[in-house]
Write a protein that holds these residues in place. Structure first.
Motif, PDB file in Angstrom:
ATOM      1  N   MET A   1       0.838  -1.174   0.000  1.00  0.00           N
ATOM      2  CA  MET A   1       0.000   0.000   0.000  1.00  0.00           C
ATOM      3  C   MET A   1       0.882   1.237   0.000  1.00  0.00           C
ATOM      4  N   LYS A   2       0.310   2.366  -0.415  1.00  0.00           N
ATOM      5  CA  LYS A   2       1.090   3.599  -0.507  1.00  0.00           C
ATOM      6  C   LYS A   2       0.537   4.651   0.441  1.00  0.00           C
ATOM      7  N   VAL A   3       1.466   5.373   1.088  1.00  0.00           N
ATOM      8  CA  VAL A   3       1.127   6.452   2.006  1.00  0.00           C
ATOM      9  C   VAL A   3       1.975   7.662   1.634  1.00  0.00           C
ATOM     10  N   ARG A   4       1.343   8.826   1.507  1.00  0.00           N
ATOM     11  CA  ARG A   4       2.059  10.070   1.243  1.00  0.00           C
ATOM     12  C   ARG A   4       2.482  10.657   2.580  1.00  0.00           C
ATOM     13  N   VAL A   5       3.762  10.986   2.709  1.00  0.00           N
ATOM     14  CA  VAL A   5       4.295  11.588   3.932  1.00  0.00           C
ATOM     15  C   VAL A   5       4.756  12.999   3.600  1.00  0.00           C
ATOM     16  N   ARG A   6       4.265  13.971   4.377  1.00  0.00           N
ATOM     17  CA  ARG A   6       4.685  15.360   4.202  1.00  0.00           C
ATOM     18  C   ARG A   6       5.382  15.811   5.486  1.00  0.00           C
ATOM     19  N   TYR A   7       6.554  16.395   5.315  1.00  0.00           N
ATOM     20  CA  TYR A   7       7.364  16.859   6.433  1.00  0.00           C
ATOM     21  C   TYR A   7       7.362  18.384   6.457  1.00  0.00           C
ATOM     22  N   PHE A   8       7.314  18.961   7.651  1.00  0.00           N
ATOM     23  CA  PHE A   8       7.293  20.405   7.795  1.00  0.00           C
ATOM     24  C   PHE A   8       8.412  20.858   8.728  1.00  0.00           C
ATOM     25  N   ALA A   9       8.939  22.058   8.472  1.00  0.00           N
ATOM     26  CA  ALA A   9       9.937  22.735   9.323  1.00  0.00           C
ATOM     27  C   ALA A   9      11.117  21.810   9.633  1.00  0.00           C
ATOM     28  N   ALA A  10      11.422  21.584  10.912  1.00  0.00           N
ATOM     29  CA  ALA A  10      12.591  20.787  11.309  1.00  0.00           C
ATOM     30  C   ALA A  10      12.497  19.345  10.816  1.00  0.00           C
ATOM     31  N   ALA A  11      11.295  18.804  10.706  1.00  0.00           N
ATOM     32  CA  ALA A  11      11.140  17.443  10.180  1.00  0.00           C
ATOM     33  C   ALA A  11      11.539  17.400   8.706  1.00  0.00           C
ATOM     34  N   LYS A  12      11.201  18.452   7.977  1.00  0.00           N
ATOM     35  CA  LYS A  12      11.596  18.551   6.567  1.00  0.00           C
ATOM     36  C   LYS A  12      13.117  18.609   6.444  1.00  0.00           C
ATOM     37  N   ALA A  13      13.749  19.400   7.312  1.00  0.00           N
ATOM     38  CA  ALA A  13      15.215  19.490   7.287  1.00  0.00           C
ATOM     39  C   ALA A  13      15.851  18.140   7.612  1.00  0.00           C
ATOM     40  N   ALA A  14      15.296  17.431   8.581  1.00  0.00           N
ATOM     41  CA  ALA A  14      15.849  16.127   8.975  1.00  0.00           C
ATOM     42  C   ALA A  14      15.657  15.078   7.881  1.00  0.00           C
ATOM     43  N   ALA A  15      14.503  15.105   7.226  1.00  0.00           N
ATOM     44  CA  ALA A  15      14.206  14.120   6.175  1.00  0.00           C
ATOM     45  C   ALA A  15      14.925  14.432   4.875  1.00  0.00           C
ATOM     46  N   GLY A  16      15.204  15.719   4.647  1.00  0.00           N
ATOM     47  CA  GLY A  16      15.852  16.120   3.406  1.00  0.00           C
ATOM     48  C   GLY A  16      14.900  16.261   2.235  1.00  0.00           C
ATOM     49  N   VAL A  17      13.619  16.057   2.477  1.00  0.00           N
ATOM     50  CA  VAL A  17      12.592  16.220   1.450  1.00  0.00           C
ATOM     51  C   VAL A  17      11.340  16.809   2.100  1.00  0.00           C
ATOM     52  N   ALA A  18      10.516  17.454   1.296  1.00  0.00           N
ATOM     53  CA  ALA A  18       9.266  18.006   1.819  1.00  0.00           C
ATOM     54  C   ALA A  18       8.148  16.957   1.804  1.00  0.00           C
ATOM     55  N   GLU A  19       8.231  16.047   0.835  1.00  0.00           N
ATOM     56  CA  GLU A  19       7.151  15.079   0.658  1.00  0.00           C
ATOM     57  C   GLU A  19       7.684  13.849  -0.043  1.00  0.00           C
ATOM     58  N   GLU A  20       7.103  12.701   0.297  1.00  0.00           N
ATOM     59  CA  GLU A  20       7.472  11.464  -0.389  1.00  0.00           C
ATOM     60  C   GLU A  20       6.305  10.495  -0.354  1.00  0.00           C
ATOM     61  N   LEU A  21       6.272   9.603  -1.317  1.00  0.00           N
ATOM     62  CA  LEU A  21       5.283   8.546  -1.372  1.00  0.00           C
ATOM     63  C   LEU A  21       5.988   7.265  -0.953  1.00  0.00           C
TER      64      LEU A  21
END
Length: 79
Positions: A1-21
């Motif tokens: 199954m697929k889940v879209r993950v969106r990261y904001f602020a410090a989570a975005k910086a830690a993940a290195g991306v704003a969004e991923e599937l």
């Protein structure tokens, strides 16, 4: 199954991306999905709020469904 993950602020910086599937197994929890991203032990996750399809979920135990959208919202500074 697929889940879209969106990261904001410090989570975005830690993940290195704003969004991923992400492709995850059925019955996957928020915590299991986050562990699969490599952010499982990152301190920002311990302080973050999680929204699934726009609704706040309590912690990492919420079970995700195919097509869900998970938002990772760390505490925001400002006034």
């Amino acid at each position: 199954m697929k889940v879209r993950v969106r990261y904001f602020a410090a989570a975005k910086a830690a993940a290195g991306v704003a969004e991923e599937l992400r492709e995850v197994p059925g019955g996957c929890s928020v915590g299991t999905l986050l562990a699969s991203t490599g952010l499982g032990g990152h301190p920002v996750l311990g302080r973050s709020t999680f929204l699934v399809n726009g609704l706040t979920v309590p912690g990492h135990t919420h079970v995700l469904a195919d097509g869900d959208s998970l938002d990772v919202l760390p505490p925001f500074a400002g006034g």
